[in-house]
Design a protein around this motif. Structure first.
Motif, PDB file in Angstrom:
ATOM      1  N   LYS A  52     -92.854 -10.838   3.060  1.00  0.00           N
ATOM      2  CA  LYS A  52     -92.665  -9.934   1.928  1.00  0.00           C
ATOM      3  C   LYS A  52     -91.596  -8.896   2.276  1.00  0.00           C
ATOM      4  CE  LYS A  52     -97.501 -10.235   0.394  1.00  0.00           C
ATOM      5  NZ  LYS A  52     -98.737  -9.465   0.106  1.00  0.00           N
ATOM      6  N   ILE A  53     -90.883  -8.379   1.239  1.00  0.00           N
ATOM      7  CA  ILE A  53     -89.894  -7.319   1.453  1.00  0.00           C
ATOM      8  C   ILE A  53     -90.016  -6.262   0.362  1.00  0.00           C
ATOM      9  CG2 ILE A  53     -88.172  -8.706   2.672  1.00  0.00           C
ATOM     10  CD1 ILE A  53     -86.674  -8.997   0.011  1.00  0.00           C
ATOM     11  N   ARG A  54     -89.555  -5.061   0.685  1.00  0.00           N
ATOM     12  CA  ARG A  54     -89.396  -3.991  -0.304  1.00  0.00           C
ATOM     13  C   ARG A  54     -88.105  -3.256   0.016  1.00  0.00           C
ATOM     14  NH1 ARG A  54     -92.221   1.009   1.395  1.00  0.00           N
ATOM     15  NH2 ARG A  54     -92.944   0.727   3.542  1.00  0.00           N
ATOM     16  N   VAL A  55     -87.423  -2.751  -1.009  1.00  0.00           N
ATOM     17  CA  VAL A  55     -86.110  -2.119  -0.869  1.00  0.00           C
ATOM     18  C   VAL A  55     -86.271  -0.610  -0.982  1.00  0.00           C
ATOM     19  CG1 VAL A  55     -83.749  -2.020  -1.728  1.00  0.00           C
ATOM     20  CG2 VAL A  55     -85.034  -4.157  -1.886  1.00  0.00           C
ATOM     21  N   LEU A  56     -85.780   0.116   0.024  1.00  0.00           N
ATOM     22  CA  LEU A  56     -85.857   1.571   0.056  1.00  0.00           C
ATOM     23  C   LEU A  56     -84.476   2.176  -0.185  1.00  0.00           C
ATOM     24  CD1 LEU A  56     -88.100   1.954   3.248  1.00  0.00           C
ATOM     25  CD2 LEU A  56     -88.832   1.650   0.873  1.00  0.00           C
ATOM     26  N   GLY A  57     -84.447   3.402  -0.698  1.00  0.00           N
ATOM     27  CA  GLY A  57     -83.173   4.086  -0.930  1.00  0.00           C
ATOM     28  C   GLY A  57     -82.654   3.942  -2.338  1.00  0.00           C
ATOM     29  N   LEU A  58     -83.473   3.462  -3.267  1.00  0.00           N
ATOM     30  CA  LEU A  58     -83.056   3.289  -4.652  1.00  0.00           C
ATOM     31  C   LEU A  58     -83.633   4.381  -5.528  1.00  0.00           C
ATOM     32  CD1 LEU A  58     -83.609  -0.558  -5.126  1.00  0.00           C
ATOM     33  CD2 LEU A  58     -81.577   0.632  -4.298  1.00  0.00           C
ATOM     34  N   LYS A  59     -82.919   4.671  -6.607  1.00  0.00           N
ATOM     35  CA  LYS A  59     -83.399   5.588  -7.638  1.00  0.00           C
ATOM     36  C   LYS A  59     -83.101   4.948  -8.987  1.00  0.00           C
ATOM     37  CE  LYS A  59     -83.175  10.373  -9.267  1.00  0.00           C
ATOM     38  NZ  LYS A  59     -82.524  11.705  -9.076  1.00  0.00           N
ATOM     39  N   ASN A  60     -84.162   4.653  -9.719  1.00  0.00           N
ATOM     40  CA  ASN A  60     -84.021   3.944 -11.000  1.00  0.00           C
ATOM     41  C   ASN A  60     -83.283   2.624 -10.806  1.00  0.00           C
ATOM     42  OD1 ASN A  60     -85.294   6.094 -12.392  1.00  0.00           O
ATOM     43  ND2 ASN A  60     -83.335   7.164 -12.612  1.00  0.00           N
ATOM     44  N   HIS A  61     -83.622   1.926  -9.716  1.00  0.00           N
ATOM     45  CA  HIS A  61     -83.023   0.631  -9.391  1.00  0.00           C
ATOM     46  C   HIS A  61     -81.517   0.736  -9.176  1.00  0.00           C
ATOM     47  CE1 HIS A  61     -86.797  -1.418 -10.253  1.00  0.00           C
ATOM     48  NE2 HIS A  61     -86.869  -0.756 -11.379  1.00  0.00           N
ATOM     49  N   GLN A  62     -81.054   1.891  -8.679  1.00  0.00           N
ATOM     50  CA  GLN A  62     -79.637   2.091  -8.387  1.00  0.00           C
ATOM     51  C   GLN A  62     -79.473   2.718  -7.011  1.00  0.00           C
ATOM     52  OE1 GLN A  62     -78.201   4.554 -11.649  1.00  0.00           O
ATOM     53  NE2 GLN A  62     -77.301   2.761 -12.636  1.00  0.00           N
ATOM     54  N   ALA A  63     -78.297   2.469  -6.405  1.00  0.00           N
ATOM     55  CA  ALA A  63     -77.921   3.102  -5.147  1.00  0.00           C
ATOM     56  C   ALA A  63     -76.491   3.598  -5.271  1.00  0.00           C
ATOM     57  CB  ALA A  63     -78.034   2.121  -3.985  1.00  0.00           C
ATOM     58  N   THR A  64     -76.246   4.857  -4.915  1.00  0.00           N
ATOM     59  CA  THR A  64     -74.903   5.431  -5.012  1.00  0.00           C
ATOM     60  C   THR A  64     -73.972   4.753  -4.022  1.00  0.00           C
ATOM     61  OG1 THR A  64     -75.841   7.554  -5.673  1.00  0.00           O
ATOM     62  CG2 THR A  64     -73.577   7.571  -4.881  1.00  0.00           C
TER      63      THR A  64
END
Length: 375
Positions: A52-64
């Motif tokens: 399993k994986i999860r993505v960190l560092g996103l805000k509203n499914h976006q990354a600057t």
């Protein structure tokens, strides 16, 4: 008669008890083997893997843009020396594969980490796959779902500093524009943005809007060399109001300019640099490189966003020392296009005003060494 039947029943009962004990022992052994194999019976093949994986560092499914996104994952069951492949995608194409080690984190599972920095693109994605393990403690394969997110772009302001500005500077360089080194948005970077806007028929200013930042990071809007056969040469597309230094078809330095105004237009054709004059001359021309008669590329105190000179190619004084060092005697020069035809209102300016001063060179006549125009 009755005694024999009782004896037979006793024997049958003993046999049944013996079989029951044997089966109980078998199942006990199988259970212990299953536990030792991570939950799978030896006869059933490898243990089932779950990744399993999860993505960190996103805000509203976006990354600057230029920010880091971290992927955290888990794998069950855990085995020593396990590795997982993490696949990263940009705009639908896989561009990076990471092989990462799994570290023990619990009784029967492990964890892994991978990270990526957003360097352009519009949409990123990731998935992880465990390819299994053979041997006595075999484990099967498993793949995660594909997780995706979008890239968020931001506008940049004068004197702004940071990682995004540093990444933007490198992206400008990849387009052959020449901002200063460092992590801050200074005057040299503003002139690079101005040159980019001129190349792409956009409003002629130095504002690095969100759209500009996105286009530059993604390598859009570069210059297409018109005369690659000239080798290492300079082109001046007057409709764009820039000069471009190129080695064959590969541009390596682009600067904003102001060419000749309507009453004294820049000469068109193919020439070559034949004389260089360092320093500032009496006409205010700074580090001049002449390509025919008095026509030169030189720095000047006034470089508006429209054709304004007496025929020369004016550059910003801060850019000219580098331009002067690039130009060499004999380097071909190709000037072409219509400085007064285009989509930008600045092209329509006919008069430059009375404060710009002369920029005719001191050479006077045509130099014998300068080749005639081939156009």
């Amino acid at each position: 008669m009755h005694v024999r039947k009782l004896t037979e029943m006793t024997n049958r009962t003993g046999i049944a008890l013996a079989l029951a004990c044997a089966l109980a022992g078998f199942f006990l052994i199988a259970t212990n083997a299953q536990a030792a194999n991570g939950g799978a019976a030896p006869d059933d093949g490898p243990a089932k893997a779950t990744v399993k994986i999860r993505v960190l560092g996103l805000k509203n499914h976006q990354a600057t843009v230029m920010n880091k996104v971290t992927v955290k994952g888990s794998l069950k069951p855990f085995r020593n020396l396990q590795k997982v492949k993490v696949y990263f995608y940009k705009d639908g194409k896989r561009f990076s594969t990471r092989t990462v080690k799994v570290h023990k984190a619990g009784k029967n599972y492990g964890t892994f980490t991978a990270a990526i920095r957003m360097r352009g693109g519009n949409r990123y994605g990731v998935r992880a796959k465990y390819w299994g393990k053979a041997g006595k403690k075999a484990v099967g394969k498993d793949t995660t779902d594909h997780k995706s997110w979008r890239v968020r772009y931001v506008g940049l302001a004068h004197d702004q500093c940071g990682r995004v500005v540093a990444g933007f500077r490198k992206a400008l360089n990849r387009l052959a524009l020449v901002p200063a080194q460092g992590r801050c948005f200074n005057g040299k970077m503003e002139r690079a943005v101005l040159a980019y806007r001129k190349l792409n028929d956009m409003s002629r200013n130095a504002r690095a809007s969100k759209t500009i930042v996105q286009r530059v990071f993604n390598g859009n809007g570069g210059y297409h060399v018109r005369r690659p056969s000239l080798g290492d040469h300079m082109e001046a597309p007057l409709s764009k109001q820039v000069i471009v230094f190129s080695k064959g078809k590969r541009p390596y330095a682009i600067f904003p300019i102001a060419s000749g105004k309507a009453s004294t237009p820049t000469i068109l054709g193919t020439y070559s640099f034949y004389w260089k004059e360092p320093g500032m001359n009496s006409h205010g021309m700074y580090y001049s490189s002449y390509f025919i008669r008095g026509y030169a590329t030189h720095g000047y105190a006034s470089v508006p966003d429209y054709p304004a000179s007496h025929g020369c190619l004016r550059t910003f004084i801060s850019d000219q020392p580098r331009i002067y060092n690039i130009t060499e005697i004999g380097m071909p020069v190709y000037t072409f296009g219509n400085a007064f035809r285009g989509k930008v209102a600045g092209y329509k300016v006919k008069q430059a005003g009375g404060d710009l001063g002369p920029d005719l060179g001191p050479t006077g006549g045509l130099d014998p060494a300068a080749p005639a125009s081939a156009d």
